[in-house]
Design an enzyme around this catalytic site. Structure first.
Site, short mmCIF file in Angstrom:
data_model
loop_
_atom_site.label_atom_id
_atom_site.label_comp_id
_atom_site.label_asym_id
_atom_site.label_seq_id
_atom_site.Cartn_x
_atom_site.Cartn_y
_atom_site.Cartn_z
N THR C 89 0.80 -1.23 0.00
CA THR C 89 0.00 0.00 0.00
C THR C 89 0.83 1.28 0.00
OG1 THR C 89 -0.34 -0.19 2.39
CG2 THR C 89 -2.06 -1.09 0.95
N ALA C 123 -10.12 4.74 -32.84
CA ALA C 123 -10.23 4.54 -34.29
C ALA C 123 -11.68 4.45 -34.71
CB ALA C 123 -9.48 3.28 -34.70
N ARG C 223 7.11 -7.59 -17.45
CA ARG C 223 7.34 -7.19 -18.83
C ARG C 223 8.78 -6.79 -19.12
NH1 ARG C 223 3.18 -9.87 -20.95
NH2 ARG C 223 1.23 -9.30 -19.92
#
Lengths: 301, 301, 301, 301
Positions: C89, C123, C223
């Site tokens: 937190t 788009a 990632r």
């Protein structure tokens, strides 16, 4: 006793009539449905509903038309792979709904796990029962002298008696006054939403709590841990048993890779590698703080 | 045809063997389990699992030991009250798991609803099928001239033919090239995680999508709305039918209070009050912009 | 070139006029604000706004009236403690807002991190630019032969040329046709919301992405990892550099305890303990599968 | 008095030294930073940090390289459009961090808003202050006779005195006992994590609470509403004032379209349409329940 005869009758009624379903069924969990699993002096955990089983985890991981993998053995292998490599979404495809009765101070810790659905019994709307958590003798622990956030040995003798007496008498008095204040017998009666403020944090509340398996396992990893406060850990321990019967492969993988595992820092890994090559590593040569070094010693036994 | 004989056999196998359960069962939903509900030219929605029914909403709202309210009639009244007053947590106590096949450009809109669990078929790991969404003639619409984000009439004649031809031939060529690039026949073969970048946004993907009833209804309110793009709206419409069979009271309340309702602004309410008192209100005297005034006229019929 | 002169002028205007604030300021991050950090051939990451700094993490952890701890040194110690013991937190109290330009197939992976706020260029409403990701020669990789979800060596020779040619010409043709279809020159013009379906997944999109530091670090751990697809990893790598300048203590702790750390399973820990006691452990005596044993060998160097 | 001289000195120190930043700055909010806004008898709200302003909402909605729209006037128009049409993501691009001091029973309602970040002062780790909420005379209300979840008139005379006396003396006694139990003067001292269970729900706690503007407005709509309990409503009212100074366009739109608006059901809309055509509609002919009809009458004034 955590359940009245009326409540037991309601439970029995729910368990009396199995109905056919085409959904995934976990026999291990069916055995638990609706029954009371007592926790602490007045609390409990009971399963209201569940979705999915071990095969459903695999079925979702493979986005398949039918069941999970071709065999039960493959299911276990896939589940262990998913757990080991931190794949979380297939485990989110199982869901559990519990009815929990727990002291308010435990509920306040519990609710910090945000990724769950909750319906709590409303003390704004309804009147709370006269039930308070009073620790058993072995859990009436002293403040830890080394950890602000922990407990030491159990209190003994006169101090233990004094504490127990305080907890019991304050709870009783506060509840008597709560009842006095809301009573409309010869007076207007204070609003429930105000009167509840007089009740101490060991009063019991109840809620329905629904969570997916991934987030449940995260909750269990933190709350079934030795550093969690005893009063929430006993709930987590009870839920662990239910999960083990519900999704046995997933639970076993969770035990092996999460509960029984440890994360080593870059520095700790470096020490281990050097030690395995035969080097004598000390705290001084470890590059770690005294505290981290001590934590590593504990992990390495 | 959205399903192969092998897939149909898997579905049939899942529907062949009902098993007993003590959980809440919704007969309306059991009839739908696993079956294919076709959407668009190659897409579908099918129910993989569900948790709860109308009574479960009431049971959670009352944090009860047994079923919901004392009678089915009371269940409906309570559900309508909860929906009308925006109580969300009891509806979160039901859960739905779907298997959806949908074009990628639809999936990209859909995923913006974050409060759901998703397992998507991985084009990094697997090879996608040769299936593309090609609009039917009546949905091959021109750009709206009044709304950047909308469509006008369907194209006709040579323009329609040309567009259809482009969509079909580009999809076919891109897929042929996708296959050529990943082929390891006489060459190394491009990595799947790279080759997928050549596929256009009308290729179909698949996912398992799991969501609670509250968030599902929020999704349906936005996506079954007349302003939603047609290609996602047809999915929402199909799911609406499933929900109506699963939790009929909740769905009826949703129709009355959400889908069929309208939110009026402070200014709009003021106008309505003045009109009901007999005042002739015009845009000039309404205190609203021309656009808001027009929107109010539409709401008031 | 990822930015036009007009865009650069807008960026320069935003950087021209510092204004006074009483909020926590991170000088390391001020230097990055609004500037373009190029990624891939047309993509970028740029910082639009941030909230908090290292001291703000401590301030929140201590729920304090003033700054974090009494000294900068204490701040670092507290942050390392919080990271090591999985306190999440306080890290959620910092927030980052990025503007990212990225290929659609990368955006589809990225968006699976749900605990973030996103505004994507529409788009449906607007016309996309003619910009496509084409891998550089060293990243035009073959399918991995050992991992379905990975790549091997770069393609070479005629195969590489053929693949590049396909990617370029299909993108160009699809975009030409996209323009043809939406044109209203001598025809009605297809709706934008439909025409976009003809565009391949290597077209670039853009979004504003806002996330708290805890969830950002989780994103980076997954990632910026060696197993992540190269095309998203380069974005994560770029963001890592920004975070290192923004909250240097937190980033250093993240490197030590997360990126550089490893989680060992119960069985792996048992092996390590036995090895440290001098036992010769083999895969056969390890109680682990061949694959897990190999993974452990890699961790232990 | 909600703040000590030491705390005031910390606040003054934070307000003493403005620093330059390139980020979006809201002058209206800078004036509030760190200052104490008292709520109830010992509570407060104070702004610790913020991200974004009105222009930032537009900037995100347009995924732009520079500021929001071309003019301030356009910003307001766009913000009103976004609010009216329930676009939520641009509002998520602003963020607010508050330090709040509030009674525990208020905190328990507040925390049910899950989409926020929270760091609460830990009574497991630290010792709580002796501060309890005692309602003022005009808020010492009787239970509502028509609404289980509401209050009626204020209590008067002897009953009011009795209730006040109970609340004060029970709080004082419970706190005295809390101190007695944790004292290590001549005894071991009970663990803090246990002793806290003796404290009633009107004791004050504190937390850092961070939330995006969209979710904050949702919180305010529910908690600044007339049906919210007074003790949380006063916090929401105070936050409304801060938001009005921070993002004035967004707040005005919120007032017009949310706080001052009403959602009419399909049946209610049908009644309004019929009434506007001159029909005399009664509850009997309305198709609505007596309760819904009464609610509609209130809305229509």
């Amino acid at each position: 006793m955590p359940v009245t005869p009326e409540q037991q009758a309601e439970i029995d009624a729910l368990r009396a009539n199995p109905r056919p379903t085409l959904r995934a069924v976990s026999d291990g969990m069916e055995a638990h449905l609706y029954t009371i699993n007592p926790v602490l002096d007045h609390g409990f955990v009971r399963v209201i509903d569940y979705m999915g089983d071990d095969a459903a985890i695999c079925q979702a991981a493979r986005v398949s038309y039918g069941k999970g993998t071709k065999s039960v053995q493959n299911d276990e292998g896939l589940i262990r792979y998913l757990m080991r490599h931190w794949h979380s979404t297939p485990f989110e495809m199982c869901e559990l709904k519990l009815h929990v009765k727990l002291p308010v101070f435990v509920a306040r810790q519990w609710i910090r796990h945000r990724t769950a659905n909750v319906n709590e019994y409303s003390a704004r709307y309804s009147i709370l029962d006269r039930e308070f958590y009073i620790p058993s003798a072995d859990q009436l622990a002293a403040q830890s002298s080394i950890n602000n956030q922990g407990r030491g040995e159990a209190l003994t003798g006169a101090e233990a008696e004094r504490v127990l007496d305080i907890l019991k008498s304050d709870a009783a008095r506060c509840y008597d006054h709560y009842q006095d204040m809301i009573s409309d017998d010869g007076q207007q009666g204070l609003a429930r939403e105000l009167a509840r403020m007089n009740l101490p944090a060991n009063i019991y509340t109840q809620w329905y709590w629904k969570v997916d398996l991934h987030n449940l396992l995260h909750f269990l990893r933190l709350r079934a841990d030795a550093h969690a406060q005893y009063e929430i850990r006993v709930y987590a321990d009870e839920i662990c048993k239910l999960v083990a019967d519900w999704v046995p492969f997933a639970y076993k993988a969770f035990e092996d890779y999460r509960m029984g595992g440890e994360t080593l820092s870059a520095a700790a890994l470096d020490c281990v590698r050097r030690m395995l090559k035969g080097e004598e590593v000390t705290q001084e040569t470890s590059g770690m703080s005294a505290r981290e070094w001590r934590e590593l010693q504990e992990v390495l036994g």
